[in-house]
Design a protein around this motif. Structure first.
Motif, mmCIF file in Angstrom:
data_model
loop_
_atom_site.group_PDB
_atom_site.id
_atom_site.type_symbol
_atom_site.label_atom_id
_atom_site.label_comp_id
_atom_site.label_asym_id
_atom_site.label_seq_id
_atom_site.Cartn_x
_atom_site.Cartn_y
_atom_site.Cartn_z
ATOM 1 N N MET A 1 0.462 -1.352 -0.013
ATOM 2 C CA MET A 1 -0.040 0.328 0.446
ATOM 3 C C MET A 1 1.254 0.985 -0.045
ATOM 4 O O MET A 1 1.989 1.296 0.799
ATOM 5 C CB MET A 1 -1.006 -0.030 0.983
ATOM 6 C CG MET A 1 -2.239 1.048 1.565
ATOM 7 S SD MET A 1 -2.502 1.072 3.119
ATOM 8 C CE MET A 1 -4.062 -0.358 2.776
ATOM 9 N N SER A 2 0.537 2.120 -0.925
ATOM 10 C CA SER A 2 1.140 3.384 -0.757
ATOM 11 C C SER A 2 0.716 4.297 0.340
ATOM 12 O O SER A 2 2.058 5.227 0.118
ATOM 13 C CB SER A 2 1.920 3.823 -2.782
ATOM 14 O OG SER A 2 0.317 4.536 -3.878
ATOM 15 N N ALA A 25 -8.859 1.367 7.272
ATOM 16 C CA ALA A 25 -7.776 0.528 6.305
ATOM 17 C C ALA A 25 -6.860 0.033 6.384
ATOM 18 O O ALA A 25 -6.069 0.639 5.149
ATOM 19 C CB ALA A 25 -8.235 2.000 5.290
ATOM 20 N N GLY A 26 -6.356 0.766 7.412
ATOM 21 C CA GLY A 26 -4.577 0.760 7.338
ATOM 22 C C GLY A 26 -4.403 1.725 7.155
ATOM 23 O O GLY A 26 -2.450 1.312 7.569
ATOM 24 N N ILE A 27 -4.267 2.788 7.398
ATOM 25 C CA ILE A 27 -4.200 4.168 6.911
ATOM 26 C C ILE A 27 -4.199 5.011 8.465
ATOM 27 O O ILE A 27 -4.918 5.328 9.031
ATOM 28 C CB ILE A 27 -4.866 4.893 6.028
ATOM 29 C CG1 ILE A 27 -4.283 3.822 4.336
ATOM 30 C CG2 ILE A 27 -3.986 6.336 5.893
ATOM 31 C CD1 ILE A 27 -5.548 4.786 3.916
ATOM 32 N N GLU A 28 -3.090 5.514 8.704
ATOM 33 C CA GLU A 28 -2.605 6.196 9.866
ATOM 34 C C GLU A 28 -3.255 7.406 9.657
ATOM 35 O O GLU A 28 -2.935 8.730 8.520
ATOM 36 C CB GLU A 28 -1.609 6.761 10.426
ATOM 37 C CG GLU A 28 -0.932 7.707 11.406
ATOM 38 C CD GLU A 28 0.453 7.863 11.878
ATOM 39 O OE1 GLU A 28 0.921 8.105 13.074
ATOM 40 O OE2 GLU A 28 1.683 7.359 10.882
ATOM 41 N N ARG A 317 -8.038 2.667 0.720
ATOM 42 C CA ARG A 317 -7.270 1.208 1.588
ATOM 43 C C ARG A 317 -6.998 0.842 0.065
ATOM 44 O O ARG A 317 -6.329 -0.814 -0.096
ATOM 45 C CB ARG A 317 -8.724 0.875 2.058
ATOM 46 C CG ARG A 317 -8.392 -0.903 1.804
ATOM 47 C CD ARG A 317 -9.128 -1.643 3.344
ATOM 48 N NE ARG A 317 -10.342 -1.102 1.743
ATOM 49 C CZ ARG A 317 -11.711 -2.077 1.491
ATOM 50 N NH1 ARG A 317 -12.527 -2.580 3.079
ATOM 51 N NH2 ARG A 317 -12.857 -1.480 0.718
ATOM 52 N N ASP A 318 -8.235 0.482 -1.344
ATOM 53 C CA ASP A 318 -8.487 0.038 -2.257
ATOM 54 C C ASP A 318 -7.435 -0.168 -3.703
ATOM 55 O O ASP A 318 -7.271 -0.684 -4.502
ATOM 56 C CB ASP A 318 -9.860 -0.533 -2.535
ATOM 57 C CG ASP A 318 -10.109 -0.745 -1.822
ATOM 58 O OD1 ASP A 318 -10.321 -1.312 -0.698
ATOM 59 O OD2 ASP A 318 -11.695 -1.674 -1.956
ATOM 60 N N PHE A 319 -6.917 1.332 -3.491
ATOM 61 C CA PHE A 319 -6.226 2.190 -4.727
ATOM 62 C C PHE A 319 -4.715 1.994 -4.131
ATOM 63 O O PHE A 319 -4.781 3.215 -3.153
ATOM 64 C CB PHE A 319 -6.901 2.813 -5.658
ATOM 65 C CG PHE A 319 -8.246 2.258 -5.625
ATOM 66 C CD1 PHE A 319 -8.329 1.732 -7.318
ATOM 67 C CD2 PHE A 319 -9.505 3.172 -4.927
ATOM 68 C CE1 PHE A 319 -9.547 1.391 -8.171
ATOM 69 C CE2 PHE A 319 -10.766 2.364 -5.827
ATOM 70 C CZ PHE A 319 -10.563 1.432 -7.293
ATOM 71 N N ASP A 320 -3.830 2.530 -4.806
ATOM 72 C CA ASP A 320 -2.703 2.446 -4.955
ATOM 73 C C ASP A 320 -1.881 3.849 -4.488
ATOM 74 O O ASP A 320 -0.756 4.561 -4.204
ATOM 75 C CB ASP A 320 -1.393 1.482 -5.759
ATOM 76 C CG ASP A 320 -1.390 -0.039 -5.107
ATOM 77 O OD1 ASP A 320 -1.763 -0.265 -4.060
ATOM 78 O OD2 ASP A 320 -0.876 -0.999 -5.433
#
Length: 401
Positions: A1-2, A25-28, A317-320
């Motif tokens: 994930m970028s 979504a795993g994003i800080e 979450r779904d796109f880099d």
């Protein structure tokens, strides 16, 4: 994930929801708020639709709002001595009415409990854009850097003008907003919202859980007044104006007469956002009222802001890369929010009718709201659901819209 980090500008409704969903979504995510603390004491009661509660369930905050809200199981339009029952969708949980300050507190506390960091007294003044990150600059001289920046900063969004200096501003609806609790006892069943079209202006009222009457007013005014300008006028003076406006209405006159200055909440000019051409640019994007603030007539403003915040998190979450994620987000959300805003704009015209419209409204409004087309539209709006676990599928999302 970028995309690993995000700056969320604005701590009202969309901001805490976006940050919580991004974390899922795993994003800080960190939230930066211009006020000195959580955004409380800035509004009165607001309608909360079933689709908004369903969206909050996605991040686990639905029950926190249900605990502070009053279910509205019945809605009635009142035209003097004539009342018209509005259709109710029995397949859905009831609409809710919730104090805006309580809603802000519940969403803030839920985000904090989830580990979201909030920083206050952070008024955004500029953004430095770079190929692989973005830096926000604040009025206190501090700055913050992340992969993306999300503008959840309301109808007067700074982020919107940074994305597009020519972006439209929010339109004034021609009405000033007020809310209050009254000691007057109204003849209305519990869990019932009454939308009243008075002789001079529109108002609404309901019975609170403790038996008092809560009411809200949309006061026609050619002069726009900001939140600060309206609150600079003493509440005693506003109550005199409201008594003059609603003095011939039943129960409007008594609702105002039995409201103390301390119980009047002054909101100021009510807004509606016109379509915004550019929802994003580079690593910056808009969510909530910053990009789509429908008229309060829709009862969907807060719910749409929450939906968009969560859908944006799913896309990130779904796109880099930001450009692909933001484009998908806009394609998924724009048709729905603009259709609802257009519906609200039409209803607004009925809130400040001329002499001729006042005479025909008791006939026209029941026909309009009783039509199968309107009922289908409302069902479509309120049955909207977000499948968090599914990857973004634009065709499936638009089928819901």
């Amino acid at each position: 994930m970028s995309i690993r980090s995000a700056l969320v500008i604005g701590g009202g409704i969309a901001g805490p929801v976006a940050a919580t969903a991004l974390q899922m979504a795993g994003i800080e995510a960190r939230v930066f708020e211009a006020y000195s603390g959580p955004a409380v004491n800035i509004g009165s009661g607001l309608g909360f639709a079933p689709n908004g509660l369903a969206a909050l369930d996605v991040i686990g905050a639905g029950d926190a709002v249900r605990r502070i809200a009053l279910p509205i199981r019945r809605s009635v339009m009142s035209f003097g001595h004539k009342t018209v029952e509005l259709p109710v969708d029995t397949e859905l949980e009831p609409q809710q009415v919730v104090d805006r300050s309580d809603l802000h507190t519940a969403l803030h506390d839920h985000a904090v409990a989830a580990g979201i960091a909030f920083e206050y007294d952070k008024r955004l003044v500029g953004v430095d854009e770079h190929p692989d990150h973005v830096t926000a600059r604040f009025a206190d001289g501090s700055s913050a850097t992340a992969d993306v920046l999300i503008g959840c900063d309301g109808v007067k969004s700074v982020v919107r003008t940074l994305i597009d200096p020519k972006a439209p501003a929010a339109n004034y609806t021609g009405m000033l907003g007020f809310g209050a609790l009254s000691e007057h006892t109204v003849d209305a069943p519990p869990h019932t919202m009454v939308f009243a079209f008075g002789k001079n202006a529109y108002y609404l009222y309901w019975v609170t859980a403790d038996g008092r009457a809560a009411w809200g007013a949309n006061l026609p005014s050619k002069k726009y007044m900001s939140f600060g300008e309206a609150r600079a006028i003493p509440n005693e003076q506003w109550l005199r104006t409201l008594r003059d406006t609603y003095g011939e209405d039943v129960p409007g006159a008594d609702l105002v007469r039995h409201t103390s200055p301390a119980d009047l909440v002054v909101i100021g000019g009510l807004h509606i956002m016109p379509p915004v051409p550019n929802w994003y640019r580079g690593r910056m994007v808009l969510a909530g009222d910053a990009v789509h603030a429908p008229s309060n007539s829709t009862g969907q403003g807060a719910s749409l802001a929450i939906e968009s915040a969560i859908q944006l998190a799913r896309c990130l979450r779904d796109f880099d890369d930001p450009a692909t994620a933001f484009a998908a987000y806009e394609r998924v959300r724009r048709p729905r929010v603009e259709a609802i805003a257009a519906r609200g704009a039409k209803i607004n015209h009925a809130k400040a009718p001329g002499p001729l419209m006042r005479r025909i409204m008791p006939v026209l409004m029941p026909i309009m709201f009783g039509s199968s087309k309107i009922q289908q539209t409302m069902q479509r709006e309120q049955h909207y659901r977000i499948d968090w676990d599914a990857p973004i599928d634009e065709k499936a999302e638009l089928a819901w819209a």
